[in-house]
Write a protein that holds these residues in place. Sequence first.
Motif, mmCIF file in Angstrom:
data_model
loop_
_atom_site.group_PDB
_atom_site.id
_atom_site.type_symbol
_atom_site.label_atom_id
_atom_site.label_comp_id
_atom_site.label_asym_id
_atom_site.label_seq_id
_atom_site.Cartn_x
_atom_site.Cartn_y
_atom_site.Cartn_z
ATOM 1 N N ILE A 150 -60.525 32.352 -40.633
ATOM 2 C CA ILE A 150 -61.614 33.285 -39.698
ATOM 3 C C ILE A 150 -60.921 34.278 -38.955
ATOM 4 N N PRO A 151 -59.974 34.216 -38.138
ATOM 5 C CA PRO A 151 -59.272 35.315 -37.493
ATOM 6 C C PRO A 151 -58.839 36.362 -38.401
ATOM 7 N N PRO A 152 -58.047 36.015 -39.580
ATOM 8 C CA PRO A 152 -57.628 37.148 -40.459
ATOM 9 C C PRO A 152 -58.839 37.839 -41.014
ATOM 10 N N ILE A 153 -59.938 37.066 -41.249
ATOM 11 C CA ILE A 153 -61.142 37.925 -41.900
ATOM 12 C C ILE A 153 -61.625 38.836 -40.728
ATOM 13 N N LEU A 154 -61.762 38.614 -39.291
ATOM 14 C CA LEU A 154 -62.044 39.285 -38.406
ATOM 15 C C LEU A 154 -60.836 40.260 -38.025
ATOM 16 N N GLY A 155 -59.795 40.492 -38.693
ATOM 17 C CA GLY A 155 -58.655 41.490 -38.398
ATOM 18 C C GLY A 155 -57.435 40.904 -37.655
ATOM 19 N N GLY A 156 -57.283 39.711 -37.384
ATOM 20 C CA GLY A 156 -56.179 39.117 -36.715
ATOM 21 C C GLY A 156 -55.096 38.354 -37.340
ATOM 22 N N LYS A 157 -54.190 38.024 -36.971
ATOM 23 C CA LYS A 157 -53.178 37.150 -37.465
ATOM 24 C C LYS A 157 -53.127 35.875 -36.846
ATOM 25 N N VAL A 158 -52.719 34.769 -37.712
ATOM 26 C CA VAL A 158 -52.501 33.666 -37.145
ATOM 27 C C VAL A 158 -51.175 32.947 -37.519
ATOM 28 N N VAL A 205 -53.655 36.190 -32.865
ATOM 29 C CA VAL A 205 -54.782 36.025 -32.174
ATOM 30 C C VAL A 205 -54.921 34.546 -32.059
ATOM 31 N N ALA A 206 -54.272 33.777 -32.561
ATOM 32 C CA ALA A 206 -54.433 32.259 -32.421
ATOM 33 C C ALA A 206 -53.220 31.413 -33.249
ATOM 34 N N ILE A 207 -52.885 30.364 -32.319
ATOM 35 C CA ILE A 207 -51.916 29.135 -32.665
ATOM 36 C C ILE A 207 -52.710 28.176 -33.258
ATOM 37 N N ILE A 208 -52.267 27.863 -34.401
ATOM 38 C CA ILE A 208 -53.083 26.529 -35.096
ATOM 39 C C ILE A 208 -52.087 25.474 -34.978
#
Length: 640
Positions: free
Chosen positions: A86-94, A169-172
């Motif tokens: 979902i973050p990549p869908i919104l333009g970010g990288k994880v 934008v996020a660490i998973i």
Amino acid sequence: MSEQHTIHEKVKQRSYLNLQNARKSANKGRYDSDGTRSRIVREAKRRMDGKEPFGWQLDVGEALHLKLDTVLIAGTGSGKTLPFAIPPILGGKVLVISPLLSLQQNQVERFTKEGFKAVAVNSETWSPGLAQRLKAGYDQIIITSPEMCFTHEPFREILSSGDFSKDIVAIIIDECHVVEAWGEKFRTYYKAVGDLRAFFPIGTPILATTATLTPSAQQNLAKTLDIDLDNAFYLNLGNDRPNITYSVKVVKSAEDVEALKEFFNGPYDSREKIEQTVIFVDDHIFAQVVCREIRNWLPPDLRDTVCFFHAGRTKGSKRRVLKKVQSGYCRIMIATDAAGMGMDIPGITRVLQLGVTNSLSTWLQRAGRAGRKEGSQAQAVLLVEESVFHFVTASKNTEGLVPKKTVEPALREWIETQTCRRDKADEYFGNPPRTKRKENYFVFKETFLTTRNQRANWCFCLSAEALMPDTVLSKLATKARLRNVDDIRAEIGDTWALMRKHGDEALAVLRELDEKRLEDKVATTTANRELAKQKRAAEKAERLRLEAEEREKQKAEAKRKQEEVEARRAVLQKEVDRRVQAQIDALRRVTIAHPIPRSPPLSGSSIHNQSMQVPMVQTNLPYTLGSANNYICKILYFSI
């Protein structure tokens, strides 16, 4: 409502309040939640063949987007991986921390298939070309391990660079239960994954996901990852897999390959007739032994349907094996823990575990490889060695009986319980109460239809089918997440004409049935616990009785042996006394008959005169007795 249910509801309400507050404060109050979610849904449907995300998946993805630390607990195969995208869908990288190389490759293939730019960064894939690719910022999803982040200097430099880190934008943390399970001894860098925050901008959120995390482990995880659960988005959906039937079978040992034979009796005339199965073992060599044996059970033309998978295989061979299993060409895979987490192969309908695992968490993770295809039914069989149920005498310093084989208490309780094993798992992992609406379907149908047909304004104009079609009735009775009319519309669309008028009433009937079932379950659980308590007390009393008998037997045996020793010692002592006396008597007789000559005294002395008058009788008895003692000691030594 039970106390456990109340606690879960309060935690859920707090989490959604945190999410709502984050929405209000985002973008200075101008954040459009509905628009963001609609964008996610459209893009996800486009990439996933029209499949729409679940509401909870959107909630998790939106929480990450709003920079909320998130903990997600959901069953294997439930869809925990979708929020990663979902973050990549919104333009970010994880950045995704994944524990196994095979799982990393599996995730890369899945994300790539869905149109995302994903890459696995590990010891097998690292190259100068990959380094340039990372520096160029080509990939949206970077999947790696803690060891690569902390010990691989070239990759660590890339992580630390501002050009790379500013886009994350996020660490998973995927399969986050291993943070505690592995972090102490096995892979210690997992204990430091919380320090990954230092590589990225302040406020970068962490998403921790797993299917198996106990309440105590949740607190430890939050401390390790520096997550404030009171201000985070915490979602516990439970880890129950209702489409998997669990069972336990006793076998001779964890190496009892013959015990597997009953699962592959055949006859087989085509590979499709072989049920797709994963057999888990705990040793590389033994996996190959099992593979060879099962091949011998099958017709020659079907022996290539059996393969093995473990971490010792080369990168290329592992990839080939997985492709064969995913395509259905290989029907039986013997695997170690390298395939025990996250492996998504939809066709698998059976999991066999030969020998007990080290924990209940490991077993449920492995069992969760089955039944991942939507609508499928699967089975998971734990083959438990006999020694698990055997007790032996404790060590010298400990009294009583102890299990011959040590098993994690939670797993032993799951194996030995006479009640529902799902309830044992729920209790151990702190799962939210399960709502079994499928069991209420016919009760609901009868209750609701009877109620509605009793109403005059319904009966004179509409039939029961018109008031509520069976398709709608089935949806309402089997979907526990439907809580209001809007949920019903989202599930079935506008196929029920009287949804606005009678939707709330139908849900009220369902809630009543759910509450009644929950009350019945609580009563049943209480009764079962009392029976289990009585059984444990009886077992304890029996065990104490057996221990007392064993102690009495041991005392009696010890007493018998002591008496034997004393009797033997008395006989030996008597024999020694007899021989000593006989030796003394014999020496006395010899000495008297043959006196030892002495040097004559000087002529003219008084002693000379006396010796000439009185016959001398003198023995060397002290010397002789000493020799006798030495002789007797030798006799005793060789006799004993």
